[in-house]
Write a protein that holds these residues in place. Structure first.
Motif, PDB file in Angstrom:
ATOM      1  N   PRO A  27      24.098  -6.457  -7.339  1.00 42.40           N
ATOM      2  CA  PRO A  27      25.637  -6.335  -7.414  1.00 42.40           C
ATOM      3  C   PRO A  27      25.987  -5.036  -6.725  1.00 42.40           C
ATOM      4  O   PRO A  27      25.344  -4.033  -6.898  1.00 42.40           O
ATOM      5  N   GLY A  28      26.946  -4.934  -5.949  1.00 44.62           N
ATOM      6  CA  GLY A  28      27.406  -4.095  -5.191  1.00 44.62           C
ATOM      7  C   GLY A  28      26.480  -3.412  -4.288  1.00 44.62           C
ATOM      8  O   GLY A  28      26.660  -2.311  -3.969  1.00 44.62           O
ATOM      9  N   ARG A  29      25.717  -4.193  -3.584  1.00 49.30           N
ATOM     10  CA  ARG A  29      24.529  -3.758  -2.726  1.00 49.30           C
ATOM     11  C   ARG A  29      25.437  -2.997  -1.325  1.00 49.30           C
ATOM     12  O   ARG A  29      24.779  -2.062  -0.834  1.00 49.30           O
ATOM     13  N   ARG A  30      26.458  -3.842  -0.923  1.00 47.81           N
ATOM     14  CA  ARG A  30      27.134  -3.141   0.297  1.00 47.81           C
ATOM     15  C   ARG A  30      27.826  -2.082   0.145  1.00 47.81           C
ATOM     16  O   ARG A  30      27.625  -0.881   0.874  1.00 47.81           O
ATOM     17  N   GLU A  31      28.453  -1.864  -1.011  1.00 48.43           N
ATOM     18  CA  GLU A  31      28.792  -0.647  -1.407  1.00 48.43           C
ATOM     19  C   GLU A  31      28.061   0.606  -1.864  1.00 48.43           C
ATOM     20  O   GLU A  31      28.125   1.840  -1.274  1.00 48.43           O
ATOM     21  N   MET A  32      26.910   0.219  -2.188  1.00 49.28           N
ATOM     22  CA  MET A  32      25.760   1.314  -2.487  1.00 49.28           C
ATOM     23  C   MET A  32      25.125   1.832  -1.290  1.00 49.28           C
ATOM     24  O   MET A  32      24.789   2.711  -0.787  1.00 49.28           O
ATOM     25  N   ALA A  33      24.933   0.771  -0.371  1.00 52.78           N
ATOM     26  CA  ALA A  33      24.391   1.055   0.910  1.00 52.78           C
ATOM     27  C   ALA A  33      25.235   2.144   1.838  1.00 52.78           C
ATOM     28  O   ALA A  33      24.808   2.953   2.311  1.00 52.78           O
ATOM     29  N   ALA A  34      26.599   1.634   1.586  1.00 48.44           N
ATOM     30  CA  ALA A  34      27.521   2.530   2.361  1.00 48.44           C
ATOM     31  C   ALA A  34      27.547   3.973   1.638  1.00 48.44           C
ATOM     32  O   ALA A  34      27.742   5.037   2.241  1.00 48.44           O
ATOM     33  N   ALA A  35      27.747   3.911   0.332  1.00 42.50           N
ATOM     34  CA  ALA A  35      27.573   5.359  -0.355  1.00 42.50           C
ATOM     35  C   ALA A  35      26.166   6.271  -0.077  1.00 42.50           C
ATOM     36  O   ALA A  35      26.270   7.350   0.289  1.00 42.50           O
ATOM     37  N   LEU A  36      25.121   5.607   0.298  1.00 47.44           N
ATOM     38  CA  LEU A  36      24.082   6.228   0.502  1.00 47.44           C
ATOM     39  C   LEU A  36      24.320   6.745   1.914  1.00 47.44           C
ATOM     40  O   LEU A  36      23.681   7.834   2.382  1.00 47.44           O
ATOM     41  N   CYS A  37      24.723   6.106   3.017  1.00 46.24           N
ATOM     42  CA  CYS A  37      24.838   6.489   4.387  1.00 46.24           C
ATOM     43  C   CYS A  37      25.968   7.660   4.312  1.00 46.24           C
ATOM     44  O   CYS A  37      25.587   8.781   5.093  1.00 46.24           O
ATOM     45  N   LEU A  38      27.073   7.566   3.491  1.00 52.26           N
ATOM     46  CA  LEU A  38      27.933   8.667   3.446  1.00 52.26           C
ATOM     47  C   LEU A  38      27.319   9.914   2.666  1.00 52.26           C
ATOM     48  O   LEU A  38      27.529  11.088   3.196  1.00 52.26           O
ATOM     49  N   GLY A  39      26.320   9.687   1.969  1.00 51.42           N
ATOM     50  CA  GLY A  39      25.513  11.064   1.385  1.00 51.42           C
ATOM     51  C   GLY A  39      24.872  11.464   2.543  1.00 51.42           C
ATOM     52  O   GLY A  39      24.857  12.858   2.316  1.00 51.42           O
ATOM     53  N   ALA A  40      24.081  10.508   3.323  1.00 51.34           N
ATOM     54  CA  ALA A  40      23.614  11.234   4.276  1.00 51.34           C
ATOM     55  C   ALA A  40      24.199  12.095   5.261  1.00 51.34           C
ATOM     56  O   ALA A  40      23.883  13.224   5.739  1.00 51.34           O
ATOM     57  N   LEU A  41      25.398  11.473   5.580  1.00 47.73           N
ATOM     58  CA  LEU A  41      26.320  12.312   6.302  1.00 47.73           C
ATOM     59  C   LEU A  41      26.832  13.753   5.761  1.00 47.73           C
ATOM     60  O   LEU A  41      27.062  14.548   6.254  1.00 47.73           O
ATOM     61  N   TYR A  42      26.825  13.586   4.419  1.00 50.69           N
ATOM     62  CA  TYR A  42      27.501  14.832   3.683  1.00 50.69           C
ATOM     63  C   TYR A  42      26.460  15.850   3.839  1.00 50.69           C
ATOM     64  O   TYR A  42      26.887  16.981   4.134  1.00 50.69           O
TER      65      TYR A  42
END
Length: 325
Positions: A27-42
């Protein structure tokens, strides 16, 4: 130090994002993948702020994406999309002008902190009625990890400022990503709901549960703990019996099933929807409306109107025929 650890943390987050994306049943795999990528950018922006300055508006959405991703992953009740859309516009807008007005940057910080700290509060509130013991243990572990991560970043920020805080945050996040990659498969197998077969004693208890629920569901203060007390059984035993015997993962959903079915049986009776909602155990009309729509896909008023219309169509025409015919 940050310039060394940030790229390593970002790489680990992106690799973890790929692994998460491939879990199609998560559940929420797309959102979690996006959150991890945004964390990397942060973390990359914290280490190289000038090089990634144009990406600040995108990075600013990270707290909201993370909040929604974890909420979906843990199957918490999501906020309405229009609320998240408003928060998204607010975060992006504040990030664009926050460097000009320090007060607006403070507002962005407050909104971000709210989105991060709201998750453990919602998770804590769900725990008492969670029927999956494995998920309860994992939830306690997540709360502990989140507390340690937040405490480490806070202490580093107080002692040294934003740069040490980002360094500590990057290091702890790297450790968390590595641990997830190492033990994520086992954790997924542990948390996957499995309906087990009830033994004879548990089957008898399930019948007692159903009998008791038929009388107790309208109690507005009914909880899993209170039901266990009424039955004289341990909570963890009751959780297993309801989950395995009724197929529910949370007591509130199980309780809503009883209450909504009772309302549907009474829907043609006299009285307002509020009166009927109160009679089946809800404390407010708004709570009943949300629960009913989530279960049935329509509002209680629409369901009642459709039921009355269907009843009218099936009633025989009893009008008097004209004389002489």
């Amino acid at each position: 130090m940050l310039t060394l650890i940030a790229p390593a943390t970002a790489s680990a987050q992106i690799m973890l994002a790929v692994l998460v994306w491939r879990q199609t049943a998560l559940p929420g795999r797309r959102e979690m993948a996006a959150a991890l990528c945004l964390g990397a950018l942060y973390f990359l922006h914290a280490a190289f702020p000038e090089a990634l300055k144009p990406l600040v508006p995108i990075i600013a959405t990270g707290p909201l994406v993370f909040n929604r991703a974890v909420g979906l992953g843990l199957e918490l009740t999501p906020r309405p999309l229009k609320v998240d859309a408003a928060l998204l516009v607010l975060l992006v807008g504040l990030s664009g002008i926050g460097h000009v007005f320090s007060a607006l940057q403070l507002v962005w910080d407050v909104v971000s902190l709210y989105l991060f700290f709201e998750l453990p509060v919602r998770l804590w509130r769900r725990l008492p009625g969670d029927l999956l013991n494995a998920r309860r243990r994992a939830s306690y572990a997540l709360l502990a990890i989140g507390t340690l991560l937040g405490a480490g970043v806070a202490v580093a920020s107080i002692l040294g400022g934003s740069a040490p805080a980002a360094t500590v945050g990057a290091f702890l996040t790297l450790c968390l990503c590595l641990a997830t990659a190492a033990f994520g498969g086992e954790l997924k197998r542990t948390l996957t709901p499995q309906r087990s077969v009830l033994n004879v004693a548990e089957t008898r208890l399930l019948q007692r549960v159903r009998t008791e629920m038929a009388e107790a569901y309208a109690d507005p203060n009914l909880t899993l703990s209170r039901l266990a007390q009424r039955l004289g059984v341990a909570e963890h035993h009751l959780r297993r019996v309801i989950h395995a015997g009724e197929g529910e993962e949370h007591f509130s959903r199980y309780l809503n099933r009883w209450r909504i079915e009772s309302f549907k049986a009474r829907a043609k009776a006299e009285g307002t929807i509020l009166e009927l909602a109160l009679s089946v155990g809800y404390n407010s009309l708004s709570a009943f409306n949300r629960a009913f729509k989530a279960s049935e896909g329509v509002t209680p008023s629409a369901f009642r109107a459709a039921l009355k219309a269907k009843t009218s169509e099936t009633m025989p025409n009893t009008a008097d025929t004209p004389s002489g015919q």
